[in-house]
Scaffold this motif. Structure first.
Motif, short mmCIF file in Angstrom:
data_model
loop_
_atom_site.label_atom_id
_atom_site.label_comp_id
_atom_site.label_asym_id
_atom_site.label_seq_id
_atom_site.Cartn_x
_atom_site.Cartn_y
_atom_site.Cartn_z
N TRP A 111 51.28 60.97 7.10
CA TRP A 111 51.90 61.91 8.04
C TRP A 111 53.35 62.19 7.64
O TRP A 111 53.80 63.33 7.65
N TRP A 112 54.08 61.15 7.30
CA TRP A 112 55.50 61.29 6.96
C TRP A 112 55.68 62.12 5.69
O TRP A 112 56.56 62.98 5.62
N ILE A 113 54.86 61.89 4.68
CA ILE A 113 54.95 62.65 3.43
C ILE A 113 54.63 64.12 3.69
O ILE A 113 55.33 65.02 3.21
N ILE A 114 53.59 64.38 4.46
CA ILE A 114 53.20 65.76 4.75
C ILE A 114 54.25 66.45 5.62
O ILE A 114 54.52 67.64 5.45
N LEU A 115 54.89 65.71 6.53
CA LEU A 115 55.96 66.30 7.34
C LEU A 115 57.07 66.86 6.46
O LEU A 115 57.51 67.99 6.67
N PRO A 170 60.21 72.64 5.42
CA PRO A 170 60.92 73.85 4.98
C PRO A 170 60.15 75.16 5.12
O PRO A 170 60.71 76.23 4.93
N ILE A 171 58.88 75.10 5.49
CA ILE A 171 58.07 76.32 5.57
C ILE A 171 58.52 77.16 6.75
O ILE A 171 58.58 76.70 7.89
N LEU A 197 60.09 72.52 15.59
CA LEU A 197 59.68 71.16 15.24
C LEU A 197 58.36 70.75 15.88
O LEU A 197 57.55 70.06 15.25
N LEU A 198 58.11 71.16 17.11
CA LEU A 198 56.85 70.80 17.76
C LEU A 198 55.67 71.43 17.02
O LEU A 198 54.67 70.76 16.75
N THR A 227 51.48 69.12 10.99
CA THR A 227 51.50 67.91 10.18
C THR A 227 50.42 66.94 10.63
O THR A 227 49.73 66.33 9.80
N THR A 228 50.25 66.79 11.93
CA THR A 228 49.24 65.89 12.46
C THR A 228 47.84 66.32 12.05
O THR A 228 47.01 65.49 11.65
N ALA A 229 47.57 67.62 12.12
CA ALA A 229 46.25 68.13 11.74
C ALA A 229 45.99 67.94 10.25
O ALA A 229 44.91 67.48 9.84
N VAL A 230 46.96 68.29 9.42
CA VAL A 230 46.79 68.15 7.97
C VAL A 230 46.66 66.68 7.58
O VAL A 230 45.83 66.31 6.76
N ALA A 231 47.48 65.83 8.19
CA ALA A 231 47.42 64.39 7.89
C ALA A 231 46.07 63.81 8.31
O ALA A 231 45.55 62.91 7.64
#
Length: 89
Positions: free
Chosen positions: A14-18, A23-24, A49-50, A56-60
């Motif tokens: 999650w942290w890496i994907i965040l 920057p997107i 951010l939300l 991020t949660t979905a991709v992770a």
């Protein structure tokens, strides 16, 4: 795989994907032409951010599910990956 190790791996993913997603779509105050006094012109106008945390949660979750499947159901281990043999000098 235990629950604690699964949560730790999910958190790292999650942290890496965040950091990949942050920057997107960022528009700086300078690009928008509305620099607030006391802020840097490169500060984002609306960081959203939300929305980015939810993405991020979905991709992770998808990445973790693939990892979990590889680890638990396919039986694949690090020994199955092709590594470069050590060089003989």
């Amino acid at each position: 795989m235990s629950l604690v190790s699964s949560l730790a791996i999910y958190f790292v993913i999650w942290w890496i994907i965040l950091f990949a997603i942050l920057p997107i779509g960022v528009v700086t105050q300078e690009e928008a032409g509305e620099v607030s006094p006391g802020t840097v012109s490169s500060a984002p106008m609306r960081p959203q951010l939300l929305r980015k945390a939810l993405i991020t949660t979905a991709v992770a979750a998808v990445v973790f599910a693939a990892f979990y499947w590889l680890k638990v159901y396919s039986g694949m281990t690090l020994d199955d990956l092709p590594f470069k043999p050590p060089s003989s000098r």
